[in-house]
Design a protein around this motif. Structure first.
Motif, PDB file in Angstrom:
ATOM      1  N   ASP A   1       0.848  -1.060   0.200  1.00 49.78           N
ATOM      2  CA  ASP A   1      -0.021  -0.005   0.176  1.00 49.78           C
ATOM      3  C   ASP A   1       0.876   1.273   0.131  1.00 49.78           C
ATOM      4  O   ASP A   1       1.976   1.397   0.664  1.00 49.78           O
ATOM      5  CB  ASP A   1      -1.132  -0.098   1.246  1.00 49.78           C
TER       6      ASP A   1
ATOM      7  N   PRO B   1      -0.420   4.574   0.703  1.00 48.49           N
ATOM      8  CA  PRO B   1      -1.579   5.697   0.777  1.00 48.49           C
ATOM      9  C   PRO B   1      -1.160   7.034   0.668  1.00 48.49           C
ATOM     10  O   PRO B   1      -0.269   7.587   1.115  1.00 48.49           O
ATOM     11  CB  PRO B   1      -1.846   5.458   2.315  1.00 48.49           C
ATOM     12  N   GLY B   2      -1.923   7.740  -0.322  1.00 48.80           N
ATOM     13  CA  GLY B   2      -1.759   9.195  -0.521  1.00 48.80           C
ATOM     14  C   GLY B   2      -0.412   9.462  -1.537  1.00 48.80           C
ATOM     15  O   GLY B   2      -0.136  10.600  -1.631  1.00 48.80           O
TER      16      GLY B   2
ATOM     17  N   SER C   1       1.458   8.192  -5.308  1.00 53.51           N
ATOM     18  CA  SER C   1       1.299   7.617  -6.416  1.00 53.51           C
ATOM     19  C   SER C   1       2.492   7.472  -7.267  1.00 53.51           C
ATOM     20  O   SER C   1       3.559   8.016  -7.027  1.00 53.51           O
ATOM     21  CB  SER C   1       0.273   8.337  -7.406  1.00 53.51           C
ATOM     22  N   LEU C   2       2.499   6.537  -8.247  1.00 51.05           N
ATOM     23  CA  LEU C   2       3.629   6.383  -9.377  1.00 51.05           C
ATOM     24  C   LEU C   2       4.760   5.596  -8.758  1.00 51.05           C
ATOM     25  O   LEU C   2       4.597   5.303  -7.486  1.00 51.05           O
ATOM     26  CB  LEU C   2       3.845   7.558  -9.935  1.00 51.05           C
TER      27      LEU C   2
ATOM     28  N   LEU D   1       5.447   9.637  -5.443  1.00 53.26           N
ATOM     29  CA  LEU D   1       5.166  11.072  -5.105  1.00 53.26           C
ATOM     30  C   LEU D   1       3.937  11.133  -4.229  1.00 53.26           C
ATOM     31  O   LEU D   1       2.867  10.490  -4.695  1.00 53.26           O
ATOM     32  CB  LEU D   1       5.103  11.758  -6.295  1.00 53.26           C
ATOM     33  N   CYS D   2       3.828  11.984  -3.423  1.00 51.59           N
ATOM     34  CA  CYS D   2       2.963  12.182  -2.397  1.00 51.59           C
ATOM     35  C   CYS D   2       2.073  13.308  -2.516  1.00 51.59           C
ATOM     36  O   CYS D   2       2.714  14.479  -2.775  1.00 51.59           O
ATOM     37  CB  CYS D   2       3.395  11.933  -1.007  1.00 51.59           C
ATOM     38  N   ALA D   3       0.758  13.389  -2.100  1.00 49.20           N
ATOM     39  CA  ALA D   3      -0.035  14.567  -2.410  1.00 49.20           C
ATOM     40  C   ALA D   3       0.374  15.536  -1.352  1.00 49.20           C
ATOM     41  O   ALA D   3       0.061  17.074  -1.274  1.00 49.20           O
ATOM     42  CB  ALA D   3      -1.441  14.104  -2.035  1.00 49.20           C
ATOM     43  N   ASN D   4       1.477  15.358  -0.130  1.00 48.29           N
ATOM     44  CA  ASN D   4       1.694  16.321   0.793  1.00 48.29           C
ATOM     45  C   ASN D   4       3.053  16.691   0.495  1.00 48.29           C
ATOM     46  O   ASN D   4       3.478  17.544   1.327  1.00 48.29           O
ATOM     47  CB  ASN D   4       1.474  15.815   2.330  1.00 48.29           C
TER      48      ASN D   4
ATOM     49  N   HIS E   1       8.224   8.280   4.764  1.00 49.45           N
ATOM     50  CA  HIS E   1       8.097   9.604   3.832  1.00 49.45           C
ATOM     51  C   HIS E   1       9.444  10.157   4.102  1.00 49.45           C
ATOM     52  O   HIS E   1       9.908  10.323   5.119  1.00 49.45           O
ATOM     53  CB  HIS E   1       6.921  10.339   4.522  1.00 49.45           C
TER      54      HIS E   1
ATOM     55  N   PHE F   1       8.700  19.562  -2.291  1.00 52.09           N
ATOM     56  CA  PHE F   1       8.145  20.327  -3.140  1.00 52.09           C
ATOM     57  C   PHE F   1       6.568  20.612  -2.408  1.00 52.09           C
ATOM     58  O   PHE F   1       5.921  20.230  -1.648  1.00 52.09           O
ATOM     59  CB  PHE F   1       8.065  19.589  -4.441  1.00 52.09           C
TER      60      PHE F   1
ATOM     61  N   PRO G   1       2.788  21.049  -3.275  1.00 53.13           N
ATOM     62  CA  PRO G   1       1.869  20.520  -4.136  1.00 53.13           C
ATOM     63  C   PRO G   1       0.959  21.385  -4.619  1.00 53.13           C
ATOM     64  O   PRO G   1       0.387  21.165  -5.495  1.00 53.13           O
ATOM     65  CB  PRO G   1       1.358  19.338  -3.557  1.00 53.13           C
TER      66      PRO G   1
ATOM     67  N   VAL H   1       5.341  19.527  -8.672  1.00 52.18           N
ATOM     68  CA  VAL H   1       6.270  18.852  -9.557  1.00 52.18           C
ATOM     69  C   VAL H   1       5.498  17.992 -10.516  1.00 52.18           C
ATOM     70  O   VAL H   1       4.400  17.206 -10.210  1.00 52.18           O
ATOM     71  CB  VAL H   1       7.416  17.972  -8.943  1.00 52.18           C
TER      72      VAL H   1
END
Lengths: 181, 409
Positions: free
Chosen positions: B174, B176-177, B179-180, B192-195, B214, B219, B221, B226
């Motif tokens: 998993d 969570p939060g 992607s890729l 890469l994470c949404a936070n 993490h 960066f 978001p 990015v």
């Protein structure tokens, strides 16, 4: 502008999704365990399900030209669309073509109505289950974000929660006014 | 009279000899059932060009433009065959339905022989592979070549891990939060994470999750995310933001390190509204450290707009070294249709008269005399440039119907 409101809306939608879909147990467990802990939008996705209370759509009778034409990429609701227009493929801007199934989860955009000047939250639902329609391909990216900000990414095949993930076309449904909060 | 007859006999003899010479020598019948294989040594300018409508990835030699072979992709149109570290096979994530677009869904990682392009095997993975248009970072091979990771979204996010040596699905991890998937070490991947962080997943010897953590936030978001479309040089990943800020990420050590970001754009560039854009907008030539960025002139929300130029950077010096003018793909397509060679008056006219929708994807080969390929989906075109000088070399004809992913394997 409407970003805070959109994010709050997304979070609420994600929570609704997590507690109501058939993947309820898994998602709810994961959401409970991790939403608070990491402050991450775990399921940053929208859902235009019938159970969601929704506002009436805006008056479109005074729209003129391409902004009022659901078969044109410049139709006002399509500000963040990516795909074939359902309205060119046997459906309408808000209903899928015969033989398809509307996706349960979606990405959203915030589009300004050219007549009343208000910003509306638009749910872009993919129509799924047949092959590519191939007509009226459109790609507009107002407010589009990368895949890791999934609920606002139009690059993803959003045929999820449907019986197949075969993509056909896309609709644009008004969910409500994006007011400042 | 006798002399005359002798002359005629000589002429007849010569005619007979001439006619015998024109009779073809006996040849062996052409064998049936022959199927070609690829040369053992891949060409330096071979590129994969996938097609979202034909649902296959074509292997093309950018030198002569010849079509070498292809890999089908089932129901998926955007394909990114990944060469094994020993060069003997290709791996690819694919999705199938029992009845084409309906019926039971099966997701696999296919294993294809690199010389015959025949299937060597497959590994069934959970039927939740994410499909996204750019297809950058949809799957990745670990740096040791042992584990192939596939990014899932249903819409919960995870990675499917396949042991390509043992040909088996190992684990779903998993994310969570986040992607890729990007390779980030021997048996390590990052997402890469949404936070604004990256999630670093390390595998154990069997390919199961050994750790997952993490990074710091590196960066923003919301203000300037990015893009997914990163480029790699050895242990350095280069992510670029919507506003053209390069975020170098060093994956060499136990913890990821984030160097000072730098901008692709000068003040003059910003004044002229230059932006990075496209579906595959970065390419990197590792040996020279040349970073190629697909650029267009546009405003906010044009982060996926096709490009008309490629800006070339020295990533060590963090400075631009060249600007490459890209040809108008529509003009190239028309020129090919009317069978006119590039470079003439008609070409000159078409380049200027026809609307230029720009180039969507770029890739660069990794040899000492690299080429830059520039692809557009509609109309499907593939142009080849000298990556060192920027000189246009050729267009590849009939590359497909809707060119999607391009890669130099």
């Amino acid at each position: 502008m409407a970003e805070r409101n959109v994010d709050s809306w997304l979070e609420a939608a994600a929570r609704r999704l997590a507690s109501t879909t058939s993947r309820r147990g898994f998602l709810a467990r994961m959401g409970t365990a991790l939403f608070g802990a990491a402050s991450l939008p775990l399921l940053p996705v929208a859902r235009a399900g019938a159970e969601s209370p929704r506002e009436a759509g805006p008056d479109e009778s005074k729209l003129q030209g391409a902004a009022g034409d659901p078969t044109n990429c410049e139709y006002w609701r399509y500000c963040a669309i990516d795909g074939f227009l359902s309205a060119c493929c046997g459906g309408t801007h808000s209903s899928c073509p015969p033989g398809t199934e509307m996706s349960r989860v979606t990405w959203i955009g915030t589009c300004r109505h050219p007549v009343d000047g208000k910003d509306y939250i638009i749910s872009y639902n993919d129509c799924c289950g047949t092959s590519f329609c191939g007509r009226c391909i459109c790609n507009r990216n107002e407010g589009d974000r990368p895949v890791y900000l999934a609920g606002r990414s139009n690059d993803i095949n959003w045929c999820m929660g449907t019986s197949t993930a075969a993509y056909s076309s896309t609709v644009a449904i008004v969910l409500g006014v994006a007011t400042e909060s | 009279m006798r002399r005359c007859l002798a002359f005629l006999r000589s002429v007849a003899t010569l005619a007979l000899v001439a006619s015998c010479a024109s009779v073809p020598a006996a040849r062996a019948a052409e064998p049936l059932g022959q199927v070609r294989t690829l040369p053992a040594q891949p060409g330096p300018h071979w590129v994969w060009v996938s097609d979202i409508l034909l649902k296959r990835a074509a292997l093309i030699d950018a030198d002569g433009g010849s079509f070498l072979g292809m890999l089908p992709g089932g129901g998926s149109g955007i394909l990114a065959p990944q060469r094994s570290r020993d060069g003997r096979e290709f791996y690819q994530a694919e999705t199938y339905y029992a009845r084409g677009t309906r019926g039971e869904r099966t997701d696999i990682v296919s294993i294809t022989d690199a010389l015959t392009l025949q299937p060597k095997g497959e590994v069934v993975i959970p039927p939740k592979r994410c499909e996204h248009t750019s297809w950058v970072a949809g799957s990745a091979l670990s740096d040791d070549g042992r584990f192939f990771a596939v990014f899932n979204m249903n819409p919960a996010t995870s990675l499917s891990i396949v042991d390509v040596a043992e040909r088996r699905f190992v684990a779903e991890i998993d994310t969570p939060g986040c992607s890729l998937v990007y390779a980030a070490g021997t048996r390590r991947f990052l997402s890469l994470c949404a936070n604004g962080t990256a999630l670093v997943v390390t595998l154990d010897e069997r390919g199961r999750e050994a750790s997952k953590a993490h990074t710091e936030i590196w960066f923003d978001p919301k203000a300037d995310p990015v893009t997914e479309k990163a480029a790699r040089r050895g242990d350095q990943w280069f992510f670029v933001s919507f506003e053209g800020v390069v975020h170098p990420v060093d994956v060499s050590g136990p913890a990821l390190r984030f160097a000072e970001p730098w901008s692709l754009l000068s003040d003059a560039d910003r004044k002229e509204s230059w932006r990075v854009g496209g579906m595959q907008q970065l390419a990197l030539h590792a040996a020279t450290g040349r970073l190629y960025a697909l650029m267009h002139q546009g405003g906010v929300d044009t982060h996926k707009a096709p490009g008309t130029k490629v800006f070339v950077y020295d990533v060590d010096k963090r400075e631009r070294v060249e600007r490459i003018d890209l040809r108008n793909p529509t003009a190239s397509f028309v020129l090919e249709r009317i069978a006119m060679p590039p470079g003439g008056a008609i070409d000159w006219l078409l380049q200027r008269a026809l609307p230029n929708h720009g180039v969507e994807r770029i890739a660069v080969t990794q040899d000492d005399a690299p080429v830059l390929v520039a692809a557009t989906a509609f109309p499907a075109t593939l142009a080849v440039y000298d990556a060192r000088s920027g000189a246009y070399l050729r267009d590849v004809s009939e590359v497909g119907i809707a060119t999607s992913y391009v890669a130099a394997p």
